[in-house]
Design a protein around this motif. Structure first.
Motif, short mmCIF file in Angstrom:
data_model
loop_
_atom_site.label_atom_id
_atom_site.label_comp_id
_atom_site.label_asym_id
_atom_site.label_seq_id
_atom_site.Cartn_x
_atom_site.Cartn_y
_atom_site.Cartn_z
N UNK A 146 -82.12 -32.30 21.18
CA UNK A 146 -81.34 -33.27 20.44
C UNK A 146 -81.53 -34.67 21.00
N UNK A 147 -81.51 -35.67 20.10
CA UNK A 147 -81.63 -37.06 20.52
C UNK A 147 -80.50 -37.90 19.97
N UNK A 148 -80.35 -39.11 20.51
CA UNK A 148 -79.32 -40.04 20.06
C UNK A 148 -79.99 -41.36 19.69
N UNK A 149 -79.94 -41.71 18.42
CA UNK A 149 -80.55 -42.95 17.95
C UNK A 149 -79.54 -44.10 18.00
N UNK A 150 -80.07 -45.30 17.91
CA UNK A 150 -79.22 -46.49 17.91
C UNK A 150 -78.29 -46.48 16.70
N UNK A 151 -78.84 -46.15 15.55
CA UNK A 151 -78.04 -46.04 14.33
C UNK A 151 -78.37 -44.72 13.65
N UNK A 152 -77.44 -44.22 12.87
CA UNK A 152 -77.64 -42.94 12.18
C UNK A 152 -78.43 -43.10 10.89
N UNK A 207 -74.65 -36.43 13.81
CA UNK A 207 -75.30 -37.73 13.86
C UNK A 207 -76.48 -37.78 14.82
N UNK A 208 -76.87 -36.62 15.35
CA UNK A 208 -77.99 -36.57 16.29
C UNK A 208 -79.29 -36.27 15.56
N UNK A 209 -80.40 -36.60 16.20
CA UNK A 209 -81.71 -36.23 15.70
C UNK A 209 -82.16 -34.95 16.37
#
Length: 496
Positions: free
Chosen positions: A346-352, A335-337
């Motif tokens: 790697x990044x973590x978005x608010x929504x997938x 679920x990471x960008x």
């Protein structure tokens, strides 16, 4: 009461005395000395930092550029040593990245893979090319401390003098002529290096320096170059050239089919390149008139080389944008960008859900390290003090990209100058200026093929700033060192 009034007037006037306008010096230098061990040998150097003016055609100061110049002092070549003029890109980026992480005598305190660690700061760079060449890092207008200068009436010069492909090249070439003269470097073998948009800049400078400043180069070095004849233009060619980068990024994240994942990266990239050139470009060129069977066949192979599902590839009509790839690759796994400029990050978005990441994971990571380091280094190591903000990124308005003939300018410069050689350095995980686009640009420099033996390419297992990874920092500097040595004239005449 009168006493209080007098005291107030005194304090107010004192404030006036010490209050200053936020200005930069127009023409000044600060000298310091340093030493660094490079490849086991001590290299002593003089560091010069300061400002040198930009003048208009009437000789009036219209800007002043901040620079840092390193000159080795313990060898016997003196001013005949090679000199490299170094630029970053943007446009609107300061020359901080290569300065404090690649070629200079000091580099960031970061981990082996390039991630920020605290406390922030710099350390010696044992891989710097200062052992073989002197270096000057140049900040174009509105980057670093460089700024436009108002005239006697307080009016600023027009943006069009600075903020465009050709305007940028023109004033920087003139500035370099002045620098070369002031520092008595006309006898030196000369090189220009540019990263990202800096690749466009130095391709254009190669001919401008020859034709307008009568300055002939030994080498042009393109680091993760941005060629706007390919980049962001869309269409079958531009889209297809990105696919081998997708293969590299997917391989790094263990997202490819096992038959590919089990092989080394450099063994599978030629396959992806062949597919992109020989099959994907023709398929995308057919647009909506490609047969259903051929469309399914291409989607299947794209899935094989990218780690994306056939379903989403077909939903994109085979034309997968980079920003979608960064969001999609790990969507159903972690679920990471993944990062734009370096897809190892790697990044973590608010929504997938969605079609693009919320932010650039790699850039925010880099700014952790670079911003405090350059501000501290300039003040405490180089001895330059100012209240002016150091623009890691500066406002360069609406950049004029019209009449961009820089790639052909480089070809013309090479044709006119038999000494001139070109080196491109790219990271396989760079999703902004992809490595295969850089290769393609090299192929297009000289359609005749008569000068291809003077054009070189080196790839690295990292991203846009491949030098942040220590293994690649070592190799990339060694590749530069070898290029400088091999592009020396060694007494040979400049002729065909």
């Amino acid at each position: 009461m009168k006493l209080y009034k007098l005291l107030f007037i005194f304090l107010f006037s004192s404030c006036l005395v010490y209050a200053q306008d936020l200005k930069i010096p127009l023409d000044t230098t600060i000298i310091s000395n340093g030493s660094v061990s490079i490849k086991g040998k001590q290299v002593n150097y003089k560091a010069e930092t300061g400002f040198q003016p930009v003048w208009d055609k009437d000789g009036k100061t219209i800007a002043s550029l901040y620079y840092t110049y390193y000159k080795r002092t313990n060898d016997n070549k003196g001013n005949k040593r090679p000199i490299i003029y170094s630029f970053n890109g943007g446009p609107g980026s300061a020359s901080v990245w290569m300065h404090l992480a690649y070629t200079g005598p000091k580099i960031l305190k970061i981990d082996e893979e390039g991630y920020p660690i605290q406390p922030y700061g710099v350390k010696d760079n044992p891989n710097s090319i200062l052992d073989v060449a002197d270096i000057v890092y140049i900040n174009p207008v509105n980057t670093g401390y460089s700024r436009k200068i108002a005239d006697n009436e307080g009016k600023m010069p027009e943006d069009e003098l600075f903020f465009g492909v050709n305007a940028d090249i023109k004033y920087l070439a003139s500035w370099m002529n002045t620098f070369t003269t002031r520092h008595n470097r006309w006898e030196s073998p000369k090189y220009i290096i540019g990263e990202s948009y800096g690749g466009t800049r130095v391709m254009g400078l190669s001919l401008e320096l020859q034709n307008s400043q009568w300055m002939y180069l030994n080498g042009v070095i393109l680091v993760s170059p941005a060629d706007y004849k390919v980049l962001r233009v869309g269409g079958p060619l531009s889209s297809s050239l990105n696919l081998p980068y997708y293969t590299a990024a997917a391989w790094h994240h263990n997202a490819l089919p096992s038959v590919l994942q089990s092989k080394d990266l450099l063994d599978i990239l030629p396959e992806a390149e062949e597919f992109a050139i020989n099959e994907l470009i023709p398929a995308l060129a057919k647009g909506g008139f490609i047969s259903t069977a051929d469309k399914q066949k291409i989607a299947n192979k794209m899935s094989y080389y990218t780690g994306l599902s056939e379903k989403v590839i077909l939903q994109q009509n085979l034309d997968v944008p980079n920003h979608f790839f960064w969001k999609e690759l790990l969507r159903d796994k972690t679920g990471q960008t993944i990062g734009r400029l370096d897809s190892r990050y790697l990044g973590v978005d608010k929504v997938e859900t969605g079609i693009r990441p919320d932010y650039s994971a790699e850039l925010t990571s880099w700014l952790h390290s670079f911003t405090p380091a350059i501000n501290h280094y300039v003040r405490n190591n180089l001895g330059f003090n100012t209240d002016v903000k150091y623009n890691v990124f500066g406002d360069v308005g609406e950049w004029d990209r019209t009449n961009d003939n820089t790639r052909d300018n480089l070809r013309q410069a090479m044709a006119q100058n038999p000494y001139l050689k070109v080196l491109t350095q790219s990271g396989y995980y760079d999703g902004a200026t992809t490595y295969f686009s850089a290769k393609y640009s090299q192929w297009q420099i000289d359609p005749s093929g008569k000068m291809k033996d003077r054009i070189y390419f080196e790839g690295y297992r990292s991203g846009h700033m491949m030098y942040l990874r220590n293994v690649d920092l070592i190799k990339a500097n060694e590749d530069l060192r070898e290029f400088i040595i091999n592009s020396s004239s060694n007494g040979k005449a400049a002729k065909y």
